[in-house]
Design a protein around this motif. Structure first.
Motif, PDB file in Angstrom:
ATOM      1  N   ARG A  38       4.571  -7.171  -5.485  1.00 27.27           N
ATOM      2  CA  ARG A  38       3.740  -5.983  -5.578  1.00 27.27           C
ATOM      3  C   ARG A  38       4.529  -4.881  -6.263  1.00 27.27           C
ATOM      4  O   ARG A  38       5.479  -4.339  -5.718  1.00 27.27           O
ATOM      5  CB  ARG A  38       3.275  -5.519  -4.200  1.00 27.27           C
ATOM      6  CG  ARG A  38       2.261  -4.386  -4.297  1.00 27.27           C
ATOM      7  CD  ARG A  38       1.770  -3.913  -2.949  1.00 27.27           C
ATOM      8  NE  ARG A  38       0.753  -2.880  -3.116  1.00 27.27           N
ATOM      9  CZ  ARG A  38       0.262  -2.147  -2.116  1.00 27.27           C
ATOM     10  NH1 ARG A  38       0.690  -2.342  -0.875  1.00 27.27           N
ATOM     11  NH2 ARG A  38      -0.655  -1.236  -2.346  1.00 27.27           N
ATOM     12  N   ARG A  39       4.087  -4.529  -7.462  1.00 29.15           N
ATOM     13  CA  ARG A  39       4.823  -3.545  -8.252  1.00 29.15           C
ATOM     14  C   ARG A  39       4.046  -2.240  -8.421  1.00 29.15           C
ATOM     15  O   ARG A  39       4.621  -1.227  -8.790  1.00 29.15           O
ATOM     16  CB  ARG A  39       5.152  -4.144  -9.625  1.00 29.15           C
ATOM     17  CG  ARG A  39       6.070  -5.351  -9.526  1.00 29.15           C
ATOM     18  CD  ARG A  39       6.157  -6.122 -10.831  1.00 29.15           C
ATOM     19  NE  ARG A  39       6.667  -5.314 -11.930  1.00 29.15           N
ATOM     20  CZ  ARG A  39       6.865  -5.785 -13.159  1.00 29.15           C
ATOM     21  NH1 ARG A  39       6.613  -7.057 -13.428  1.00 29.15           N
ATOM     22  NH2 ARG A  39       7.314  -4.991 -14.117  1.00 29.15           N
ATOM     23  N   THR A  40       2.750  -2.263  -8.171  1.00 31.56           N
ATOM     24  CA  THR A  40       1.912  -1.082  -8.371  1.00 31.56           C
ATOM     25  C   THR A  40       1.191  -0.729  -7.086  1.00 31.56           C
ATOM     26  O   THR A  40       0.721  -1.604  -6.367  1.00 31.56           O
ATOM     27  CB  THR A  40       0.878  -1.341  -9.483  1.00 31.56           C
ATOM     28  OG1 THR A  40       1.555  -1.724 -10.677  1.00 31.56           O
ATOM     29  CG2 THR A  40       0.062  -0.097  -9.773  1.00 31.56           C
ATOM     30  N   PHE A  41       1.090   0.586  -6.823  1.00 29.98           N
ATOM     31  CA  PHE A  41       0.452   1.077  -5.614  1.00 29.98           C
ATOM     32  C   PHE A  41      -0.615   2.096  -6.004  1.00 29.98           C
ATOM     33  O   PHE A  41      -0.316   3.080  -6.689  1.00 29.98           O
ATOM     34  CB  PHE A  41       1.488   1.711  -4.680  1.00 29.98           C
ATOM     35  CG  PHE A  41       2.601   0.774  -4.300  1.00 29.98           C
ATOM     36  CD1 PHE A  41       2.563   0.086  -3.097  1.00 29.98           C
ATOM     37  CD2 PHE A  41       3.679   0.581  -5.157  1.00 29.98           C
ATOM     38  CE1 PHE A  41       3.584  -0.773  -2.744  1.00 29.98           C
ATOM     39  CE2 PHE A  41       4.709  -0.279  -4.809  1.00 29.98           C
ATOM     40  CZ  PHE A  41       4.655  -0.965  -3.602  1.00 29.98           C
ATOM     41  N   HIS A  42      -1.830   1.874  -5.565  1.00 29.10           N
ATOM     42  CA  HIS A  42      -2.929   2.765  -5.918  1.00 29.10           C
ATOM     43  C   HIS A  42      -2.767   4.106  -5.197  1.00 29.10           C
ATOM     44  O   HIS A  42      -2.382   4.153  -4.028  1.00 29.10           O
ATOM     45  CB  HIS A  42      -4.278   2.139  -5.543  1.00 29.10           C
ATOM     46  CG  HIS A  42      -5.456   2.994  -5.897  1.00 29.10           C
ATOM     47  ND1 HIS A  42      -5.826   3.240  -7.202  1.00 29.10           N
ATOM     48  CD2 HIS A  42      -6.335   3.692  -5.124  1.00 29.10           C
ATOM     49  CE1 HIS A  42      -6.888   4.033  -7.223  1.00 29.10           C
ATOM     50  NE2 HIS A  42      -7.211   4.332  -5.978  1.00 29.10           N
ATOM     51  N   LEU A  43      -3.062   5.184  -5.924  1.00 25.63           N
ATOM     52  CA  LEU A  43      -3.017   6.528  -5.346  1.00 25.63           C
ATOM     53  C   LEU A  43      -4.391   7.161  -5.551  1.00 25.63           C
ATOM     54  O   LEU A  43      -4.719   7.676  -6.630  1.00 25.63           O
ATOM     55  CB  LEU A  43      -1.919   7.367  -6.010  1.00 25.63           C
ATOM     56  CG  LEU A  43      -1.725   8.797  -5.484  1.00 25.63           C
ATOM     57  CD1 LEU A  43      -1.556   8.813  -3.969  1.00 25.63           C
ATOM     58  CD2 LEU A  43      -0.541   9.462  -6.174  1.00 25.63           C
ATOM     59  N   ARG A  44      -5.193   7.122  -4.506  1.00 23.68           N
ATOM     60  CA  ARG A  44      -6.567   7.587  -4.595  1.00 23.68           C
ATOM     61  C   ARG A  44      -6.669   9.052  -5.001  1.00 23.68           C
ATOM     62  O   ARG A  44      -7.630   9.477  -5.654  1.00 23.68           O
ATOM     63  CB  ARG A  44      -7.257   7.359  -3.240  1.00 23.68           C
ATOM     64  CG  ARG A  44      -8.756   7.635  -3.254  1.00 23.68           C
ATOM     65  CD  ARG A  44      -9.337   7.457  -1.871  1.00 23.68           C
ATOM     66  NE  ARG A  44     -10.749   7.823  -1.860  1.00 23.68           N
ATOM     67  CZ  ARG A  44     -11.441   8.074  -0.761  1.00 23.68           C
ATOM     68  NH1 ARG A  44     -10.840   7.991   0.422  1.00 23.68           N
ATOM     69  NH2 ARG A  44     -12.714   8.396  -0.840  1.00 23.68           N
ATOM     70  N   PHE A  45      -5.703   9.837  -4.606  1.00 21.26           N
ATOM     71  CA  PHE A  45      -5.685  11.262  -4.926  1.00 21.26           C
ATOM     72  C   PHE A  45      -5.825  11.496  -6.431  1.00 21.26           C
ATOM     73  O   PHE A  45      -6.479  12.451  -6.870  1.00 21.26           O
ATOM     74  CB  PHE A  45      -4.392  11.882  -4.395  1.00 21.26           C
ATOM     75  CG  PHE A  45      -4.181  13.317  -4.767  1.00 21.26           C
ATOM     76  CD1 PHE A  45      -4.940  14.326  -4.187  1.00 21.26           C
ATOM     77  CD2 PHE A  45      -3.204  13.668  -5.698  1.00 21.26           C
ATOM     78  CE1 PHE A  45      -4.723  15.661  -4.529  1.00 21.26           C
ATOM     79  CE2 PHE A  45      -2.989  14.994  -6.039  1.00 21.26           C
ATOM     80  CZ  PHE A  45      -3.751  15.988  -5.457  1.00 21.26           C
ATOM     81  N   LEU A  46      -5.213  10.639  -7.248  1.00 22.35           N
ATOM     82  CA  LEU A  46      -5.299  10.796  -8.695  1.00 22.35           C
ATOM     83  C   LEU A  46      -6.704  10.507  -9.198  1.00 22.35           C
ATOM     84  O   LEU A  46      -7.166  11.117 -10.169  1.00 22.35           O
ATOM     85  CB  LEU A  46      -4.281   9.899  -9.391  1.00 22.35           C
ATOM     86  CG  LEU A  46      -2.803  10.235  -9.146  1.00 22.35           C
ATOM     87  CD1 LEU A  46      -1.910   9.261  -9.885  1.00 22.35           C
ATOM     88  CD2 LEU A  46      -2.497  11.668  -9.555  1.00 22.35           C
TER      89      LEU A  46
END
Length: 529
Positions: free
Chosen positions: A177-185
């Motif tokens: 897992r290299r990417t993490f979603h950031l809902r704030f963006l």
């Protein structure tokens, strides 16, 4: 507000032209611990004005402008010798980001087209042969207009980018897992133009991140991918991030306080809709307000608004050794983007956060050179501000335009560098070059006129990676001092305590200044272990 007229004695600062033409326009800048500055532009606009040495050329069959390019798009400027040499960058660095690792290596991430997934590294060397080393496809997502922040464990977090609502780390945590979603963006994106690009990111003393995008801001736990808290929207309702393009700093963290309550300052930008108006050749007046947010443990944090003497969009904000903030470059109307800014803001403004609110702003001596879209500024070792760039055109354009491409480098000397302060300016004589968190170390300095009543402080400053009006990773810590010993011949020894934690000051290279009666010494490099 103080808007006194400029004077010739340095009391409102002085400008000095270093070089009229260094070959490239300084879109990105980073001061390294060997007193050299890495500067670069972009590769997809055609030739620059400086050739690569030894007949070297960059081969790029996918470049729309120039498939064989024998010119440089990066230089290394030596602030001691006032010389520069070309560096070789292969992939497009346009609108990219960067941070310096604890070992002093600059990690530079992303860009455009063939550069959007690339990581590049530059490590200082003593033989003038070091150059960029590139790692294609290291990034898991396209990082164009992203923000970097060094973390307490020495990693770098890379946040956002155009149409990218996630974050990742350098080096990667794991191959899975290299990417993490950031809902704030996703939540703060406003249409297809007024995006939340280059979000403002500040590491706070509790280890969480303050992230600001357009009008909203959060306290973010990146380890748990969790929003800890959302702050009130900044008053006014106008977006502050690219292309509205204000700027932000984390004000100095003072270890002498019983409990540090960090403060974030956000200044300037363009009003909502300014980008679309500028496309129709109507240039809205830039925002003249600053918002200051004190982050405390309670839930009562609120923005305190102040008014700058000059409205400003695309202005760079830098922490000065005194703890004051300089706001420099940019325009008074329009917005970021090709040809979309007007009324160059050539007068720097200094903001003094610790004095009464009606006295905080002072207007400085103007530059003769407008610095609009794609300009940059950084703090130098001796307290000057290095300023360069300015190219609001798709290609280099030097004629028949409002703001020609600028290939020069100049410096601005703030008032504290005036010769009238020579007698109270401290000079650092010796200091340990490595500092351990929470451990005492000795620092010796001299000063012509000193008394026990003088206000004396020791500060460390992390040099910034500056681009697009945002200086990533800059921070200042006011260190705790224990005692002062009066030596002979106007010299003194201070016992100073290193920063209390890696959350206060992540490991790496810092400039250390002694400030006496509001006048700083030149900085010396120390490494926080």
């Amino acid at each position: 507000m103080s808007q006194t007229r400029p004077s010739s004695d340095g009391s409102h600062g002085k400008w000095h032209l270093l070089h009229a033409n260094v070959g490239i326009s300084a879109m990105h800048m980073q001061l390294m611990h060997d007193n050299k500055v890495v500067i670069f532009d972009r590769t997809d606009f055609g030739p620059s004005n400086i050739s690569l040495p030894g007949g070297r050329c960059r081969m790029d069959p996918n470049d729309a402008a120039l498939k064989i390019d024998c010119t440089a798009h990066s230089i290394l400027y030596d602030i001691i010798t006032d010389t520069y040499r070309p560096l070789m960058v292969q992939t497009d660095t346009w609108c990219s980001s960067g941070a310096v690792l604890p070992n002093g290596t600059l990690v530079q991430t992303g860009g455009f087209h063939d550069g959007d997934n690339v990581t590049r590294m530059y490590t200082p060397c003593s033989n003038d042969i070091c150059d960029w080393v590139e790692f294609p496809n290291y990034l898991s997502r396209r990082r164009w207009y992203a923000t970097n922040q060094i973390l307490p464990d020495g990693r770098i977090i890379i946040i956002g980018g155009r149409r990218e609502f996630s974050y990742e780390f350098f080096p990667h945590l794991s191959p899975r897992r290299r990417t993490f979603h950031l809902r704030f963006l996703t939540q703060t994106r406003e249409g297809s133009v007024e995006n939340n690009l280059y979000p403002y990111v500040h590491l706070l003393p509790d280890g969480n991140l303050f992230i600001f995008a357009n009008t909203r801001s959060i306290l973010f736990d990146y380890n748990q991918n969790r929003v800890v808290r959302e702050f009130p929207r900044i008053p006014g309702g106008d977006p502050r991030n690219y292309p509205s393009t204000g700027s932000s700093v984390l004000l100095p963290l003072d270890e002498n306080e019983h409990r540090i309550a960090p403060e974030v300052l956000v200044c300037g930008g363009a009003p909502r809709g300014a980008y679309q108006q500028a496309l129709r050749r109507t240039y809205a007046r830039a925002i003249s307000t600053c918002g200051r947010l004190r982050i405390t443990d309670d839930q009562n944090a609120s923005w305190v608004m102040e008014t700058m003497p000059i409205p400003r969009v695309m202005g760079d904000m830098l922490l000065l050794p005194t703890g004051d903030v300089i706001i420099i470059n940019g325009g008074q109307s329009g917005t970021a983007g090709w040809e979309l800014g007007r009324q160059a803001a050539t007068r720097p403004v200094i903001y003094r956060p610790s004095i009464p609110s009606d006295q905080r702003f002072s207007v400085m001596t103007p530059s003769r050179r407008p610095r609009m879209y794609h300009s940059a500024a950084i703090l130098l070792t001796d307290g000057r501000v290095l300023v360069g760039g300015g190219n609001p055109h798709i290609y280099y354009n030097f004629s028949n335009v409002f703001y020609p491409t600028d290939l020069s480098l100049e410096t601005f000397s703030p008032p504290y560098l005036s010769t009238q302060y020579a007698s109270i300016r401290p000079v650092i004589l010796s200091v340990d070059d490595t500092v351990s968190p929470g451990q005492s170390f000795l620092l010796s300095f001299s000063v012509g006129e000193f008394s026990a009543e003088s206000v004396l402080s020791v500060r460390i400053v992390a040099p910034s990676f500056t681009t697009h009006s945002y200086s990533m990773n800059q921070r200042m810590v006011v260190l705790r001092t224990d005692e002062i010993i009066d030596n002979d011949k106007s010299s003194y020894t201070l016992s100073v305590v290193g920063p209390s934690s890696a959350e206060i000051a992540p490991p790496g290279y810092y400039l250390l200044f002694v400030v006496h009666s509001g006048i700083p010494s030149s900085g010396v490099w120390v490494r926080i272990q």
